[in-house]
Design a protein around this motif. Structure first.
Motif, PDB file in Angstrom:
ATOM      1  N   ALA A   1     -37.631   3.855 -25.197  1.00 51.63           N
ATOM      2  CA  ALA A   1     -38.112   3.038 -26.315  1.00 51.63           C
ATOM      3  C   ALA A   1     -37.560   1.621 -26.220  1.00 51.63           C
ATOM      4  O   ALA A   1     -37.042   1.063 -27.186  1.00 51.63           O
ATOM      5  CB  ALA A   1     -37.728   3.681 -27.640  1.00 51.63           C
ATOM      6  N   ASP A   2     -37.691   1.013 -25.048  1.00 52.45           N
ATOM      7  CA  ASP A   2     -36.993  -0.249 -24.764  1.00 52.45           C
ATOM      8  C   ASP A   2     -37.900  -1.457 -24.660  1.00 52.45           C
ATOM      9  O   ASP A   2     -37.426  -2.585 -24.519  1.00 52.45           O
ATOM     10  CB  ASP A   2     -36.235  -0.127 -23.439  1.00 52.45           C
ATOM     11  CG  ASP A   2     -37.167  -0.046 -22.228  1.00 52.45           C
ATOM     12  OD1 ASP A   2     -38.305   0.450 -22.393  1.00 52.45           O
ATOM     13  OD2 ASP A   2     -36.767  -0.470 -21.139  1.00 52.45           O
TER      14      ASP A   2
ATOM     15  N   MET B   1     -39.352   0.293 -29.575  1.00 56.15           N
ATOM     16  CA  MET B   1     -40.766   0.577 -29.332  1.00 56.15           C
ATOM     17  C   MET B   1     -41.070   0.809 -27.863  1.00 56.15           C
ATOM     18  O   MET B   1     -40.641   0.029 -27.008  1.00 56.15           O
ATOM     19  CB  MET B   1     -41.626  -0.578 -29.852  1.00 56.15           C
ATOM     20  CG  MET B   1     -41.335  -0.959 -31.298  1.00 56.15           C
ATOM     21  SD  MET B   1     -42.383  -2.313 -31.869  1.00 56.15           S
ATOM     22  CE  MET B   1     -41.411  -2.904 -33.262  1.00 56.15           C
ATOM     23  N   GLN B   2     -41.809   1.873 -27.615  1.00 56.56           N
ATOM     24  CA  GLN B   2     -42.398   2.067 -26.299  1.00 56.56           C
ATOM     25  C   GLN B   2     -43.883   1.754 -26.405  1.00 56.56           C
ATOM     26  O   GLN B   2     -44.579   2.254 -27.295  1.00 56.56           O
ATOM     27  CB  GLN B   2     -42.224   3.491 -25.777  1.00 56.56           C
ATOM     28  CG  GLN B   2     -42.816   3.654 -24.375  1.00 56.56           C
ATOM     29  CD  GLN B   2     -42.632   5.030 -23.801  1.00 56.56           C
ATOM     30  OE1 GLN B   2     -43.019   6.000 -24.419  1.00 56.56           O
ATOM     31  NE2 GLN B   2     -42.049   5.113 -22.616  1.00 56.56           N
ATOM     32  N   VAL B   3     -44.371   0.903 -25.501  1.00 58.25           N
ATOM     33  CA  VAL B   3     -45.769   0.473 -25.513  1.00 58.25           C
ATOM     34  C   VAL B   3     -46.472   1.083 -24.305  1.00 58.25           C
ATOM     35  O   VAL B   3     -46.055   0.874 -23.162  1.00 58.25           O
ATOM     36  CB  VAL B   3     -45.878  -1.070 -25.461  1.00 58.25           C
ATOM     37  CG1 VAL B   3     -47.333  -1.505 -25.552  1.00 58.25           C
ATOM     38  CG2 VAL B   3     -45.054  -1.699 -26.586  1.00 58.25           C
TER      39      VAL B   3
ATOM     40  N   VAL C   1     -38.003   4.985 -33.978  1.00 62.07           N
ATOM     41  CA  VAL C   1     -38.469   5.043 -32.594  1.00 62.07           C
ATOM     42  C   VAL C   1     -39.993   5.081 -32.625  1.00 62.07           C
ATOM     43  O   VAL C   1     -40.582   6.009 -33.193  1.00 62.07           O
ATOM     44  CB  VAL C   1     -37.889   6.271 -31.862  1.00 62.07           C
ATOM     45  CG1 VAL C   1     -38.476   6.369 -30.463  1.00 62.07           C
ATOM     46  CG2 VAL C   1     -36.369   6.185 -31.791  1.00 62.07           C
ATOM     47  N   TRP C   2     -40.589   4.054 -32.037  1.00 64.11           N
ATOM     48  CA  TRP C   2     -42.031   3.860 -32.125  1.00 64.11           C
ATOM     49  C   TRP C   2     -42.723   4.182 -30.812  1.00 64.11           C
ATOM     50  O   TRP C   2     -42.255   3.778 -29.736  1.00 64.11           O
ATOM     51  CB  TRP C   2     -42.353   2.409 -32.478  1.00 64.11           C
ATOM     52  CG  TRP C   2     -42.009   1.987 -33.881  1.00 64.11           C
ATOM     53  CD1 TRP C   2     -40.809   2.119 -34.503  1.00 64.11           C
ATOM     54  CD2 TRP C   2     -42.877   1.350 -34.800  1.00 64.11           C
ATOM     55  NE1 TRP C   2     -40.863   1.611 -35.772  1.00 64.11           N
ATOM     56  CE2 TRP C   2     -42.129   1.117 -35.978  1.00 64.11           C
ATOM     57  CE3 TRP C   2     -44.202   0.940 -34.754  1.00 64.11           C
ATOM     58  CZ2 TRP C   2     -42.671   0.504 -37.108  1.00 64.11           C
ATOM     59  CZ3 TRP C   2     -44.744   0.311 -35.868  1.00 64.11           C
ATOM     60  CH2 TRP C   2     -44.001   0.111 -37.024  1.00 64.11           C
TER      61      TRP C   2
ATOM     62  N   ARG D   1     -42.332   6.872 -35.339  1.00 65.90           N
ATOM     63  CA  ARG D   1     -43.486   6.121 -35.802  1.00 65.90           C
ATOM     64  C   ARG D   1     -44.546   6.162 -34.694  1.00 65.90           C
ATOM     65  O   ARG D   1     -44.249   5.858 -33.536  1.00 65.90           O
ATOM     66  CB  ARG D   1     -43.133   4.659 -36.122  1.00 65.90           C
ATOM     67  CG  ARG D   1     -42.073   4.495 -37.200  1.00 65.90           C
ATOM     68  CD  ARG D   1     -42.586   4.904 -38.562  1.00 65.90           C
ATOM     69  NE  ARG D   1     -41.596   4.674 -39.608  1.00 65.90           N
ATOM     70  CZ  ARG D   1     -40.677   5.562 -39.981  1.00 65.90           C
ATOM     71  NH1 ARG D   1     -40.605   6.738 -39.374  1.00 65.90           N
ATOM     72  NH2 ARG D   1     -39.820   5.268 -40.948  1.00 65.90           N
ATOM     73  N   PHE D   2     -45.768   6.531 -35.071  1.00 66.90           N
ATOM     74  CA  PHE D   2     -46.854   6.619 -34.103  1.00 66.90           C
ATOM     75  C   PHE D   2     -47.894   5.545 -34.417  1.00 66.90           C
ATOM     76  O   PHE D   2     -48.757   5.734 -35.278  1.00 66.90           O
ATOM     77  CB  PHE D   2     -47.504   8.000 -34.154  1.00 66.90           C
ATOM     78  CG  PHE D   2     -46.615   9.117 -33.666  1.00 66.90           C
ATOM     79  CD1 PHE D   2     -46.568   9.444 -32.322  1.00 66.90           C
ATOM     80  CD2 PHE D   2     -45.837   9.832 -34.567  1.00 66.90           C
ATOM     81  CE1 PHE D   2     -45.743  10.476 -31.877  1.00 66.90           C
ATOM     82  CE2 PHE D   2     -45.020  10.858 -34.136  1.00 66.90           C
ATOM     83  CZ  PHE D   2     -44.968  11.182 -32.781  1.00 66.90           C
ATOM     84  N   ARG D   3     -47.766   4.394 -33.731  1.00 68.47           N
ATOM     85  CA  ARG D   3     -48.725   3.290 -33.915  1.00 68.47           C
ATOM     86  C   ARG D   3     -49.815   3.452 -32.877  1.00 68.47           C
ATOM     87  O   ARG D   3     -49.854   2.775 -31.840  1.00 68.47           O
ATOM     88  CB  ARG D   3     -48.017   1.944 -33.782  1.00 68.47           C
ATOM     89  CG  ARG D   3     -48.929   0.741 -34.029  1.00 68.47           C
ATOM     90  CD  ARG D   3     -49.445   0.739 -35.461  1.00 68.47           C
ATOM     91  NE  ARG D   3     -50.295  -0.415 -35.734  1.00 68.47           N
ATOM     92  CZ  ARG D   3     -51.626  -0.382 -35.655  1.00 68.47           C
ATOM     93  NH1 ARG D   3     -52.243   0.733 -35.300  1.00 68.47           N
ATOM     94  NH2 ARG D   3     -52.326  -1.457 -35.942  1.00 68.47           N
TER      95      ARG D   3
END
Length: 481
Positions: free
Chosen positions: A38-39, A56-58, A102-103, A164-166
């Motif tokens: 998640a960096d 956030m992990q994208v 944690v996204w 969090r699930f975006r």
């Protein structure tokens, strides 16, 4: 490459939130060194704020062949860890530092079975997900997650509360539009070039590593200012000066002074008027224009417009010198974007690289090649061969990083290069004791305008224009003191 670009676009979008006056966050990281999976981009709250740090992990997907599912989050490839395991490992490490979220951020949406448990308000899991006695698909999914992570329900419950699930985020084009909108809100330039500058900055921070990857509001503001991302101020009053050279054009606001020189220039053949026409007609008209514009209010800029050769831009600047208090606002096309450049913009820290070559010892002329957007070397070599013995020295000025079409990214860059060029030219004139400066420009028109404003106390200056065959012909001469 598309995945990295999407990640950096989203990261820039997030970083811009640090500019909000009421932002609860004090700093951010790109590729946080301790965040595990998640960096990609992280946000950290101001002291005393109740907000949790966001990690956030994208994830970017090139098409929409699949969805995120309750079961799919536990899938592994080979001996690797699942996405859920990676996020859980990050959470276990990070929660020791304080409240965290944690996204998972992705353009893939959730399937209905997962989506029914996602809150539209903040992308957290709904209360139904945490039911004491789940049934059906949820019961099976929770059992699978407990077994997959090897934890008890009390641990999984806390972990899931911080998830969090975006999902179903914007496409690449939509993300660009959202970035542009947020940049507009903060008074920044928008479009492909400003976005490219921002993304280059993110890559540079990641490559440098360490503290370079940590951003706060002040550091972000310095970056924005130095990279010329601020939108030009348009609220300052201006008076128009139009000069038609290669072609006639019309702009919205009528000018105070308009000069039509189209009969003297031919764009197809690149023919320019003789030095006599310049001296006897065009220069007097330009000086008369300056006299008419002298009645403008002290705070007014000169809004210069015109399709003209680079040598004319130099001449206009020389007739409206900086030392006289003249300030310009000019349209400049850069990589598909037309922006307004100001001659009083704050200079960036960009530097010019200078190369000097000695010529004929008893000559009195200095040849200056001001090449920012391309390499004039071959044409200049032919020019020198045609004028053997003419020059005491040759001074080549080009940007740090070499000349290319994106070398001048902003009006701050243009001013910095103009100021530095003036100093380097003066130093060469003193060192070689030259009397006449011959100037070949290969730079954006706005940069030539700003350089022309700074050609005072240079003695006799001769400006050249490039011919259709690649040579150079003298267009104007001007005594600058």
């Amino acid at each position: 490459m598309q995945g990295d670009r999407y990640q950096h676009l989203f990261s820039w979008y997030v970083l811009l939130s640090l500019l909000d006056e009421d932002s609860p966050f004090a700093s951010a990281f790109v590729e946080h060194p301790e965040a595990g999976a998640a960096d990609d981009v992280t946000l950290h709250p101001r002291p005393g704020m109740k907000a949790a740090s966001r990690y956030m992990q994208v994830k970017w997907h090139v098409d929409h062949r699949a969805l995120y599912t309750l079961e799919g989050l536990t899938e592994t490839v080979g001996r690797g860890r699942s996405l859920l395991q990676k996020l859980f490992a990050s959470w276990k490490t990070l929660r020791e530092q304080g409240p965290v979220e944690v996204w998972l951020v992705s353009n893939w949406p959730a399937d209905p079975e997962l989506g029914r448990y996602l809150q539209g308000r903040d992308w957290s899991l709904t209360e139904d997900f945490f039911a004491e006695a789940p049934t059906g698909v949820l019961k099976m999914a929770r059992m699978r997650w407990l077994e997959h992570l090897g934890v008890e329900w009390d641990v999984l419950r806390v972990f899931c509360a911080d998830l969090r699930f975006r999902l179903g985020l914007a496409s690449m084009v939509e993300m660009e539009e959202r970035v542009d909108e947020r940049m507009r809100m903060h008074g920044l330039r928008q479009g492909p070039e400003p976005r490219a500058i921002a993304l280059d900055g993110i890559r540079e921070w990641i490559e440098a590593g360490g503290e370079a990857k940590r951003l706060d509001r002040a550091k972000l503001q310095v970056f924005i200012r130095e990279r010329g991302l601020l939108s030009p101020r348009t609220d300052t009053p201006g008076v128009g000066l139009w000069i038609h050279g290669w072609a006639r054009r019309q702009w919205r606001e009528p000018p105070m002074v308009e000069l039509d020189w189209t009969q003297q220039f031919n764009r197809e053949t690149r023919e320019v008027p003789s030095e006599a026409v310049w001296r006897e007609r065009l220069l007097p008209e330009l000086r008369e224009a300056r006299g008419r514009l002298a009645s403008r209010p002290p705070e007014a800029l000169i809004d210069f417009r015109g399709k003209v050769p680079l040598s004319v831009s130099l001449a206009v600047g020389a007739c409206f010198p900086e030392v006289a208090g003249d300030r310009f606002r000019v349209e400049q096309a850069t990589r598909g974007e037309t922006v307004l450049w100001r001659s009083d913009a704050t200079p960036t820290r960009r530097e010019l690289r200078s190369t000097e070559r000695e010529g004929t010892p008893d000559a009195k002329d200095l040849l200056v090649v001001f090449q920012l957007t391309g390499d004039a070397g071959p044409d200049v070599e032919r020019f020198e061969a045609e004028h053997q013995g003419r020059f005491r020295a040759v001074l080549v000025l080009e940007p740090d990083g070499g000349p290319h079409d994106g070398a001048v990214g902003s009006d701050g860059d243009a001013v910095a290069f103009a100021v530095r060029a003036r100093e380097l030219i003066r130093q060469s004139r003193v060192r070689f004791r030259t009397a006449t400066t011959h100037l070949i420009p290969y730079a954006p028109a706005g940069c030539c305008l700003f350089l022309g404003q700074r050609l005072n106390a240079m003695g006799l200056v001769v400006a050249y224009e490039r011919t259709a065959k690649g040579g150079y012909v003298p267009f104007w001469m001007m005594e600058t003191g």
